[in-house]
Design a protein around this motif. Structure first.
Motif, mmCIF file in Angstrom:
data_model
loop_
_atom_site.group_PDB
_atom_site.id
_atom_site.type_symbol
_atom_site.label_atom_id
_atom_site.label_comp_id
_atom_site.label_asym_id
_atom_site.label_seq_id
_atom_site.Cartn_x
_atom_site.Cartn_y
_atom_site.Cartn_z
ATOM 1 N N UNK A 37 0.809 -1.226 0.000
ATOM 2 C CA UNK A 37 0.000 0.000 0.000
ATOM 3 C C UNK A 37 0.836 1.267 0.000
ATOM 4 N N UNK A 38 2.143 1.137 -0.164
ATOM 5 C CA UNK A 38 3.034 2.299 -0.248
ATOM 6 C C UNK A 38 3.927 2.129 -1.481
ATOM 7 N N UNK A 39 4.508 3.225 -1.995
ATOM 8 C CA UNK A 39 5.424 3.093 -3.134
ATOM 9 C C UNK A 39 6.572 2.141 -2.799
ATOM 10 N N UNK A 40 6.939 1.311 -3.771
ATOM 11 C CA UNK A 40 8.005 0.328 -3.544
ATOM 12 C C UNK A 40 9.336 1.024 -3.276
ATOM 13 N N UNK A 41 10.135 0.405 -2.422
ATOM 14 C CA UNK A 41 11.488 0.903 -2.158
ATOM 15 C C UNK A 41 12.421 -0.290 -2.025
ATOM 16 N N UNK A 42 13.733 -0.092 -2.265
ATOM 17 C CA UNK A 42 14.675 -1.211 -2.172
ATOM 18 C C UNK A 42 14.725 -1.760 -0.747
ATOM 19 N N UNK A 43 14.626 -3.075 -0.619
ATOM 20 C CA UNK A 43 14.661 -3.717 0.696
ATOM 21 C C UNK A 43 16.004 -4.428 0.877
ATOM 22 N N UNK A 44 16.741 -3.996 1.885
ATOM 23 C CA UNK A 44 18.067 -4.561 2.132
ATOM 24 C C UNK A 44 17.948 -5.960 2.724
ATOM 25 N N UNK A 62 11.974 1.235 6.373
ATOM 26 C CA UNK A 62 10.625 1.624 6.001
ATOM 27 C C UNK A 62 10.310 3.061 6.359
ATOM 28 N N UNK A 63 10.741 3.493 7.539
ATOM 29 C CA UNK A 63 10.505 4.874 7.966
ATOM 30 C C UNK A 63 11.259 5.853 7.062
ATOM 31 N N UNK A 64 12.509 5.547 6.745
ATOM 32 C CA UNK A 64 13.305 6.428 5.894
ATOM 33 C C UNK A 64 12.719 6.545 4.489
ATOM 34 N N UNK A 65 12.173 5.445 3.972
ATOM 35 C CA UNK A 65 11.675 5.430 2.595
ATOM 36 C C UNK A 65 10.310 6.085 2.459
#
Length: 209
Positions: A37-44, A62-65
């Motif tokens: 439900x949020x824009x995708x971001x790279x997951x380490x 998640x908070x930073x992205x």
């Protein structure tokens, strides 16, 4: 005003578990959303040596992205006779991530010579909350013992081998409602409630000004 809280997961069961715990505790003003439900971001990758470290890593990410307060968890099985292993390696203990049958078979082989009275283990979940207000990390444990053969078809992972302390059925024989009420993740999320309640209160106070 409702404040969105991100759970760093695409697992609908995890999202619903947190929603249920918030509702049961009477915590209002928070809307739980997942990664879908949020824009995708790279997951380490989860590279930390303990559950707390991996949970914090994911929550910070998640908070930073997204800028949303973020809850993340990391969990696994800790076996007394194996000095706490498989631990953070639980999902890939056999070398193949998520291969439950292979993981269970390897664990049973490693414990083959361990007597029944020394087969203690515990499921562990660490949950982290990261927001502009700071960071909170909590831990929930579900103690029990390990059988010599799998029993039950519910659940996943090591559930068919794990008999919770004081019980007679494996975790894989419990229905979802029974398990969710007492599981390691439920215990960790319950321990996280004070921080989540503070988040809701601060949001309500801000909206009132």
């Amino acid at each position: 005003m409702v404040r969105r809280v991100l759970v760093a997961s695409r697992n609908s069961k995890k999202l619903n578990e947190l929603r249920r715990i918030l509702a049961d505790a009477g915590v209002a003003g928070l809307e739980v959303v997942g990664l879908n439900e949020v824009p995708a971001y790279p997951e380490a990758p989860e590279t930390e040596p303990d559950f707390e470290g991996n949970a914090l890593l994911k929550a910070r990410e998640g908070f930073a992205a997204t800028g949303l307060p973020c809850v993340a968890d990391d969990s696994g099985l800790s076996v007394d006779a194996l000095n706490g292993m498989p631990g953070v390696l639980s999902a890939r203990w056999s070398g193949r991530h998520g291969d439950d049958a292979a993981n269970n078979a390897l664990l049973l082989a490693q414990l083959a010579d361990v007597p029944d009275d020394r087969r203690g283990a515990r499921f562990v979940s660490a949950c982290a909350l990261v927001s502009a207000a700071g960071e909170t990390v909590v831990r929930g444990e579900w103690p029990g013992t390990l059988l010599r053969t799998p029993v039950g078809t519910n659940g996943f992972g090591y559930d068919p081998l794990f008999v919770p302390e004081g019980g007679t059925r494996t975790s894989a024989e419990l229905d979802p409602t029974e398990k969710n009420a007492v599981s390691h993740r439920a215990r960790a999320l319950t321990a996280l409630l004070p921080a989540l309640r503070s988040l809701a209160i601060s949001e309500n106070a801000t909206s009132d000004n």
